[in-house]
Write a protein that holds these residues in place. Structure first.
Motif, PDB file in Angstrom:
ATOM      1  N   ILE A 182       0.855  -1.188   0.000  1.00  0.00           N
ATOM      2  CA  ILE A 182       0.000   0.000   0.000  1.00  0.00           C
ATOM      3  C   ILE A 182       0.892   1.239   0.000  1.00  0.00           C
ATOM      4  N   HIS A 183       0.904   1.970  -1.119  1.00  0.00           N
ATOM      5  CA  HIS A 183       1.786   3.152  -1.156  1.00  0.00           C
ATOM      6  C   HIS A 183       1.032   4.442  -0.879  1.00  0.00           C
ATOM      7  N   GLY A 184      -0.262   4.341  -0.576  1.00  0.00           N
ATOM      8  CA  GLY A 184      -1.015   5.528  -0.212  1.00  0.00           C
ATOM      9  C   GLY A 184      -2.247   5.168   0.595  1.00  0.00           C
ATOM     10  N   GLU A 185      -2.588   6.028   1.536  1.00  0.00           N
ATOM     11  CA  GLU A 185      -3.810   5.884   2.323  1.00  0.00           C
ATOM     12  C   GLU A 185      -4.551   7.205   2.261  1.00  0.00           C
ATOM     13  N   LYS A 186      -5.813   7.160   1.902  1.00  0.00           N
ATOM     14  CA  LYS A 186      -6.597   8.373   1.746  1.00  0.00           C
ATOM     15  C   LYS A 186      -6.643   9.194   3.036  1.00  0.00           C
ATOM     16  N   GLY A 187      -6.885  10.478   2.864  1.00  0.00           N
ATOM     17  CA  GLY A 187      -7.100  11.341   4.016  1.00  0.00           C
ATOM     18  C   GLY A 187      -8.444  11.051   4.654  1.00  0.00           C
ATOM     19  N   TYR A 188      -8.624  11.558   5.863  1.00  0.00           N
ATOM     20  CA  TYR A 188      -9.861  11.295   6.612  1.00  0.00           C
ATOM     21  C   TYR A 188     -10.527  12.609   6.995  1.00  0.00           C
ATOM     22  N   MET A 189     -11.848  12.596   6.962  1.00  0.00           N
ATOM     23  CA  MET A 189     -12.597  13.776   7.380  1.00  0.00           C
ATOM     24  C   MET A 189     -13.905  13.310   8.012  1.00  0.00           C
ATOM     25  N   SER A 190     -14.283  13.903   9.128  1.00  0.00           N
ATOM     26  CA  SER A 190     -15.559  13.569   9.754  1.00  0.00           C
ATOM     27  C   SER A 190     -16.477  14.787   9.743  1.00  0.00           C
ATOM     28  N   MET A 191     -17.766  14.508   9.657  1.00  0.00           N
ATOM     29  CA  MET A 191     -18.787  15.557   9.715  1.00  0.00           C
ATOM     30  C   MET A 191     -19.955  15.058  10.567  1.00  0.00           C
ATOM     31  N   MET A 192     -20.777  15.999  11.026  1.00  0.00           N
ATOM     32  CA  MET A 192     -22.025  15.685  11.716  1.00  0.00           C
ATOM     33  C   MET A 192     -23.135  16.511  11.081  1.00  0.00           C
ATOM     34  N   ALA A 193     -24.207  15.838  10.679  1.00  0.00           N
ATOM     35  CA  ALA A 193     -25.378  16.533  10.139  1.00  0.00           C
ATOM     36  C   ALA A 193     -26.458  16.618  11.209  1.00  0.00           C
ATOM     37  N   TYR A 194     -27.191  17.725  11.238  1.00  0.00           N
ATOM     38  CA  TYR A 194     -28.238  17.931  12.239  1.00  0.00           C
ATOM     39  C   TYR A 194     -29.502  18.467  11.573  1.00  0.00           C
ATOM     40  N   SER A 195     -30.641  18.014  12.063  1.00  0.00           N
ATOM     41  CA  SER A 195     -31.915  18.557  11.591  1.00  0.00           C
ATOM     42  C   SER A 195     -32.181  19.909  12.252  1.00  0.00           C
ATOM     43  N   LYS A 196     -32.901  20.767  11.549  1.00  0.00           N
ATOM     44  CA  LYS A 196     -33.378  22.020  12.146  1.00  0.00           C
ATOM     45  C   LYS A 196     -34.856  21.889  12.493  1.00  0.00           C
ATOM     46  N   ASN A 197     -35.621  21.480  11.508  1.00  0.00           N
ATOM     47  CA  ASN A 197     -37.049  21.233  11.712  1.00  0.00           C
ATOM     48  C   ASN A 197     -37.371  19.885  11.091  1.00  0.00           C
ATOM     49  N   THR A 198     -38.127  19.061  11.818  1.00  0.00           N
ATOM     50  CA  THR A 198     -38.498  17.761  11.269  1.00  0.00           C
ATOM     51  C   THR A 198     -39.773  17.264  11.902  1.00  0.00           C
ATOM     52  N   ARG A 199     -40.580  16.580  11.124  1.00  0.00           N
ATOM     53  CA  ARG A 199     -41.794  15.934  11.621  1.00  0.00           C
ATOM     54  C   ARG A 199     -41.493  14.497  12.057  1.00  0.00           C
ATOM     55  N   ILE A 200     -40.301  14.009  11.744  1.00  0.00           N
ATOM     56  CA  ILE A 200     -39.914  12.655  12.158  1.00  0.00           C
ATOM     57  C   ILE A 200     -39.883  12.610  13.680  1.00  0.00           C
ATOM     58  N   ILE A 201     -40.572  11.650  14.255  1.00  0.00           N
ATOM     59  CA  ILE A 201     -40.629  11.532  15.709  1.00  0.00           C
ATOM     60  C   ILE A 201     -39.317  10.985  16.253  1.00  0.00           C
ATOM     61  N   SER A 202     -38.781   9.961  15.612  1.00  0.00           N
ATOM     62  CA  SER A 202     -37.459   9.436  15.986  1.00  0.00           C
ATOM     63  C   SER A 202     -36.881   8.655  14.819  1.00  0.00           C
ATOM     64  N   MET A 203     -35.565   8.647  14.747  1.00  0.00           N
ATOM     65  CA  MET A 203     -34.841   7.881  13.737  1.00  0.00           C
ATOM     66  C   MET A 203     -33.530   7.461  14.363  1.00  0.00           C
ATOM     67  N   ASN A 204     -33.322   6.159  14.488  1.00  0.00           N
ATOM     68  CA  ASN A 204     -32.117   5.647  15.132  1.00  0.00           C
ATOM     69  C   ASN A 204     -31.589   4.430  14.373  1.00  0.00           C
TER      70      ASN A 204
END
Length: 452
Positions: free
Chosen positions: A178-200
């Motif tokens: 392996i002569h290369g390993e990709k870079g890493y990046m993390s993100m978090m997405a958040y709802s502002k308004n939603t009618r969904i009661i729960s999602m897990n």
């Protein structure tokens, strides 16, 4: 005896010592004084060092963060870095994960391939070279780490207290090298308004969300529409139930590592697509489908990019609801020629609208050695000389190894392409024939590195 015969004669001894390591549950535990990663990793390290001492090597324990076995003299160090910690057992095992079990060429147990088996392979490669009387113009040092699976703090400690490696490898990936390993990046997405009661759903951030349960308000005819939409997907299983003016959707997708998300089916993503197709109007459903979706290419945030070594990958791992807000983890593997500023410039203006927002977390640089570099050539030549395989070439991967934590090393074996060794899954195994071949490859690799 020739080299292969010598290795074969040691095969049972290698398996016996591998069994000692496999018997230890060395996943991350509760830290205590002198044991930064808990009892299990410290016990595995002491056993690994004891095996090395019995084989005639000098050993050093670096505060139970890691340790090493060493031979030879000189200023420079050829380093080999493997790890003795493991991931949780998980799954439905046929065999006892903490008892080495042989069935023909297969040997089962947690850590057999990732990474206790390769540590044993490297150790015996060193032993055979030492016994052969080969001239050691550099020190050869096998580092045994205890925290690769949960942060590589072991190698951060090594860098604080020990010498830098001149060159080397980590036996914790694939052949040919392996002569290369990709870079890493993390993100978090958040709802502002939603009618969904729960999602897990999902259980780790670095794997595709392979199961998801979503609860939404009931609407006339919506249950039937959702069932129709879900029936047209590639989910392994789904179930829609309606009670007390609520609809519950269970979706089972397909797991896959975050570095290869296209091999999986994102249960949360499929659910969001089906909600939209069934006519469920919701702000966060719109946001998710526009910015995250199921494409795995980052197109929703302006990151559909690639270089000659591979494409960017984008993975939603965990979805959860807290205090009425839905959050989603995002794991991104960045092509090796793109830098931090390239990524930040591309996502500017693409992370927020009236329906939701995305926050940028950790950003890790890629690792890359040119294909023609002396290190890559030395390791690749060792592989080809032993196996005769010239079809497979040095490659770039999306995963990360100790090569990102230690200078001047790259990942090198022992897994063969196209074989599922079930690492991180139930019934992880190693092949005895490949174990013996890997010892010979690592012997040649060490000799080539001594000559750089």
């Amino acid at each position: 005896m020739n080299t292969r015969e010598q290795i074969h004669a040691l095969s049972e001894e290698m398996l016996e010592n591998l069994g000692k390591l496999v018997a230890v549950d060395s996943q991350l535990g509760t830290p205590s004084e002198g044991k930064p990663f808990g009892e299990g990793p410290a016990e595995a390290l002491e056993i690994g060092l004891e095996i090395a001492r019995e084989l005639g090597f000098k050993t050093v324990n670096l505060d139970n963060y890691c340790g090493y076995a060493e031979m030879g003299e000189g200023e420079e160090i050829v380093g080999i870095a493997g790890h003795l910690d493991i991931v949780p057992v998980g799954g439905d095992w046929t065999y006892d994960p903490f008892k080495l079990t042989r069935d023909g060429d297969h040997v089962y147990g947690r850590g057999t391939t990732d990474d206790k088996g390769p540590v044993i392979e490297a150790l015996y490669a060193m032993k055979l070279l030492k016994d052969s009387g080969v001239k050691l113009n550099k020190r050869v040092r096998l580092i045994m780490g205890c925290n690769e699976e949960t942060g590589s703090k072991c190698m951060a400690h090594y860098n604080e207290v020990e010498e830098e490696l001149s060159c080397g490898f980590t036996p914790d990936a694939n052949f040919p090298c392996i002569h290369g390993e990709k870079g890493y990046m993390s993100m978090m997405a958040y709802s502002k308004n939603t009618r969904i009661i729960s999602m897990n759903g999902g259980f780790v951030s670095n794997a595709v969300c392979d199961n998801c349960t979503t609860v939404i308000p009931a609407e006339a005819g919506l249950k039937e529409k959702l069932e129709q939409m879900l029936s047209e997907t590639k989910l392994q299983e789904y179930k829609v139930t309606e009670a007390e003016n609520q609809i519950t959707i269970y979706a089972k997708g397909v797991p896959a590592h975050a570095s290869t998300p296209t091999l999986g089916i994102n249960a949360a993503g499929v659910t969001m697509e089906c909600l939209a197709k069934a006519g469920f109007e919701d702000d966060f459903v719109k946001f998710y489908n526009q910015h995250i979706g199921t494409a795995c290419d980052g197109s929703g945030v302006g990151l559909k990019i690639a270089d000659e070594f591979g494409e960017l990958t984008f993975c939603n791992g965990i979805v959860k609801t807290e205090n009425g807000v839905i959050s989603c983890t995002i794991d991104i593997r960045v092509p090796v020629t793109f830098k931090k500023d390239d990524i930040l410039n591309r996502i500017e203006g693409n992370l927020e609208d009236e329906n939701g927002r995305i926050e940028v977390g950790e950003i890790g640089n890629p690792l890359f050695f040119p294909r023609e570099s002396p290190l890559v050539n030395a390791l690749y030549k060792a592989y080809v000389d032993v196996t005769g395989d010239t079809e497979n070439k040095p490659m770039v991967i999306g995963g990360g190894t100790y090569a990102k934590s230690l200078k001047n090393i790259i990942a090198f074996g022992p897994e063969k392409l196209g074989v599922d060794y079930r690492i991180h899954g139930a019934d992880e195994f190693i092949l005895v024939s490949e174990m013996e071949e890997a010892v010979e490859v690592y012997m040649e690799a060490i000799k080539n590195l001594l000559a750089i």
